[in-house]
Scaffold this motif. Sequence first.
Motif, mmCIF file in Angstrom:
data_model
loop_
_atom_site.group_PDB
_atom_site.id
_atom_site.type_symbol
_atom_site.label_atom_id
_atom_site.label_comp_id
_atom_site.label_asym_id
_atom_site.label_seq_id
_atom_site.Cartn_x
_atom_site.Cartn_y
_atom_site.Cartn_z
ATOM 1 N N LEU A 34 12.659 2.842 5.812
ATOM 2 C CA LEU A 34 14.269 3.216 4.635
ATOM 3 C C LEU A 34 13.981 4.055 3.441
ATOM 4 O O LEU A 34 12.871 4.398 2.978
ATOM 5 C CB LEU A 34 14.417 2.244 4.068
ATOM 6 C CG LEU A 34 13.716 0.261 4.762
ATOM 7 C CD1 LEU A 34 12.755 0.023 4.263
ATOM 8 C CD2 LEU A 34 14.565 -0.724 4.019
ATOM 9 N N VAL A 35 15.287 4.986 3.337
ATOM 10 C CA VAL A 35 15.145 5.238 2.046
ATOM 11 C C VAL A 35 15.979 4.949 1.312
ATOM 12 O O VAL A 35 17.467 4.415 1.770
ATOM 13 C CB VAL A 35 15.490 7.111 2.843
ATOM 14 C CG1 VAL A 35 16.034 7.693 1.536
ATOM 15 C CG2 VAL A 35 14.534 7.667 3.317
ATOM 16 N N SER A 47 0.619 -1.600 0.101
ATOM 17 C CA SER A 47 0.294 0.028 0.105
ATOM 18 C C SER A 47 0.709 1.500 -0.437
ATOM 19 O O SER A 47 1.709 1.393 0.221
ATOM 20 C CB SER A 47 -1.627 0.114 1.527
ATOM 21 O OG SER A 47 -0.177 -0.186 2.831
ATOM 22 N N SER A 48 0.580 2.347 0.082
ATOM 23 C CA SER A 48 1.185 3.638 -0.217
ATOM 24 C C SER A 48 0.488 4.962 0.252
ATOM 25 O O SER A 48 -0.751 4.809 -0.782
ATOM 26 C CB SER A 48 1.846 3.853 -2.058
ATOM 27 O OG SER A 48 0.649 4.028 -2.616
ATOM 28 N N SER A 49 1.270 6.191 0.376
ATOM 29 C CA SER A 49 0.308 7.009 1.046
ATOM 30 C C SER A 49 1.764 8.295 0.611
ATOM 31 O O SER A 49 2.749 7.861 1.371
ATOM 32 C CB SER A 49 0.348 6.862 2.612
ATOM 33 O OG SER A 49 0.844 6.418 3.340
ATOM 34 N N GLY A 50 1.272 8.959 -0.017
ATOM 35 C CA GLY A 50 1.902 10.415 -0.639
ATOM 36 C C GLY A 50 3.408 9.997 -1.062
ATOM 37 O O GLY A 50 3.008 9.022 -2.333
ATOM 38 N N ASN A 51 4.296 9.756 -0.564
ATOM 39 C CA ASN A 51 5.609 9.766 -1.088
ATOM 40 C C ASN A 51 6.601 8.151 -0.637
ATOM 41 O O ASN A 51 7.098 7.318 -1.282
ATOM 42 C CB ASN A 51 7.049 10.678 -0.896
ATOM 43 C CG ASN A 51 8.161 10.080 -2.131
ATOM 44 O OD1 ASN A 51 7.525 9.844 -3.235
ATOM 45 N ND2 ASN A 51 9.048 11.315 -2.125
ATOM 46 N N GLN A 52 5.643 7.589 -0.112
ATOM 47 C CA GLN A 52 6.004 6.348 1.005
ATOM 48 C C GLN A 52 4.957 5.318 0.679
ATOM 49 O O GLN A 52 3.783 5.118 0.778
ATOM 50 C CB GLN A 52 6.189 6.714 2.086
ATOM 51 C CG GLN A 52 6.281 5.539 3.420
ATOM 52 C CD GLN A 52 6.242 6.662 4.997
ATOM 53 O OE1 GLN A 52 6.083 6.447 5.665
ATOM 54 N NE2 GLN A 52 4.970 5.292 5.452
ATOM 55 N N ILE A 53 5.832 3.686 0.300
ATOM 56 C CA ILE A 53 4.901 2.972 0.163
ATOM 57 C C ILE A 53 5.541 1.852 1.481
ATOM 58 O O ILE A 53 6.939 1.585 1.630
ATOM 59 C CB ILE A 53 5.831 2.121 -1.258
ATOM 60 C CG1 ILE A 53 5.985 3.478 -2.159
ATOM 61 C CG2 ILE A 53 5.252 1.144 -1.721
ATOM 62 C CD1 ILE A 53 6.653 2.622 -3.371
ATOM 63 N N GLU A 75 15.306 10.107 -4.518
ATOM 64 C CA GLU A 75 15.212 8.808 -3.057
ATOM 65 C C GLU A 75 13.543 8.528 -3.002
ATOM 66 O O GLU A 75 12.443 9.333 -3.499
ATOM 67 C CB GLU A 75 15.225 9.688 -1.586
ATOM 68 C CG GLU A 75 16.646 10.058 -1.627
ATOM 69 C CD GLU A 75 17.651 10.304 -0.257
ATOM 70 O OE1 GLU A 75 18.393 10.287 -0.008
ATOM 71 O OE2 GLU A 75 17.034 11.438 0.283
ATOM 72 N N GLN A 76 13.435 7.410 -2.432
ATOM 73 C CA GLN A 76 11.941 7.118 -1.860
ATOM 74 C C GLN A 76 11.722 6.155 -1.108
ATOM 75 O O GLN A 76 12.516 5.446 -0.665
ATOM 76 C CB GLN A 76 12.099 5.769 -2.926
ATOM 77 C CG GLN A 76 10.527 5.074 -3.140
ATOM 78 C CD GLN A 76 9.817 5.251 -4.530
ATOM 79 O OE1 GLN A 76 10.289 5.234 -5.564
ATOM 80 N NE2 GLN A 76 8.282 5.294 -4.457
ATOM 81 N N THR A 77 10.987 5.877 -0.388
ATOM 82 C CA THR A 77 10.619 6.005 0.937
ATOM 83 C C THR A 77 9.880 4.669 0.881
ATOM 84 O O THR A 77 8.508 4.700 0.809
ATOM 85 C CB THR A 77 9.825 7.067 2.039
ATOM 86 O OG1 THR A 77 11.194 8.684 1.613
ATOM 87 C CG2 THR A 77 9.947 6.291 3.608
#
Length: 420
Positions: free
Chosen positions: A157-158, A3-9, A172-174
């Motif tokens: 994690l980034v 699932s994802s919210s904003g820039n975070q998965i 970058e991805q979170t």
Amino acid sequence: MHSSSGNQIDFDVVIVGGGMVGSMVAALLARYTDLSIAVLEQRRPDAFECGSTPDYDIRVSALSIATQNMFKKVGAWQGVLDRRACLYREMLVWDGEESGQTHFKADDIGACALGHIVENRVVQLALLDVLDHSDNVDYRSGVRLQRYVQGADAITLVTAPQSSALDDNSDEQTLRTRLLIGADGARSSVRELANIAMHTDSYEHHALVATVTTASQQQDITWQRFMPTGPQALLPLCGSRASMVWYHNAEEISRLSALDDSSFLHEMMDSFPDRLGELTSVLQRGSFPIVKAHANTYIANRIALVGDAAHTVHPLAGQGLNLGMLDAASLAELVADAHAQGSDIGTRRLLRRYERWRRGDNAIMITALDGFYHAFKPQPQPFRKLRSTALSIADNAGPVKKLIMKYAMGTSGDLPRYAK
Ligand SMILES: Cc1cc2nc3c(=O)[nH]c(=O)nc-3n(C[C@H](O)[C@H](O)[C@H](O)COP(=O)(O)OP(=O)(O)OC[C@H]3O[C@@H](n4cnc5c(N)ncnc54)[C@H](O)[C@@H]3O)c2cc1C
């Protein structure tokens, strides 16, 4: 799926390192659970389509029967066989200074084979076939772990593209996960970021590995001769090819590495035992330092280490990868069981069970390989005689021999069910 919210998965499990061991953990979890899994890998191996005949990967491994069982369970074994694998039924180990030897044969224990020699790339690609077809696995290649933050219920994690500069954070991805698995090899960044110390010892040995062609046809026997300077091994590959591993001190290995192919071949033929026949050409060569290392712990808050991230052993008995695969199967079993019972998959209790299961067994193997290494270093005559006699006794003592063979095949001890 994730699932994802904003820039975070969000993922249930994130595995850093999609090498052989990391890919096996992912394949087992994908096969036996509906957990969402991300695998982060710096570099995807080059394709090797079934039926094609690309150059050999210089890195090969002897896969034990237990490891083969795991491949069958996840549906990846055919992908190994369809590419390239060389079955071996016999293993001859002999003392190069004295007359002692032990000859292991699959027939002696009613087995069809002792294992297969497989290129590392083939191992990885066969597992990737499975991961690419799993709905609950997101395999992200060309990505590296930058940093992470531990929370009580999750780890954030980034990640960044492998190609980006260390100080460039534009791509970058979170990711957030309940369980982070470090399968990122001997120089594990997960281990380093978790501040887990390693007990490390360098061996005097370096290894020179070469893919060679032989005058004799494909064989089904692995040869290993123990010399005071280090072991020398010849492992069969498909066709009349073989992988040669030559251990010696760093100076001698760098001298041999610097020779041109024809001089190298001459030197090898001069010191090669006659019983192995003629080497006809050298296809490729490489060398590695040999290090023994064991992490002080395999776990931290919501983190588990597997494979070379947790331990590296002397490769003289070809056990390093097989130990890592048993880590993978043990951890996957505990996680699958916890998930089936609706429990949190990242608890300290679960991770401690994993560590208790694997760390002791791995320590025994590290010590046993160390013992072998030291027994064959230059020794005074009475000890040499004793060592050689021990090899001959092992050859004649049925129960001892069978026990050693089962250990080498990975079929003894407290096996995880995915390895049976
Ligand atoms: C000469 C030699 C011969 C050997 N022969 C045998 C043998 O016959 N049998 C055997 O069982 N073992 C053998 N071994 C040992 C075996 O090769 C290793 O145990 C095995 O490769 C460990 O697998 P791994 O997946 O844990 O680690 P690796 O194979 O090191 O894989 C780690 C993966 O993580 C990735 N990675 C690393 N850092 C990051 C990051 N920050 N972000 C994302 N990805 C990352 C890497 O790209 C890599 O794909 C041998 C070793 C040597 C040196």
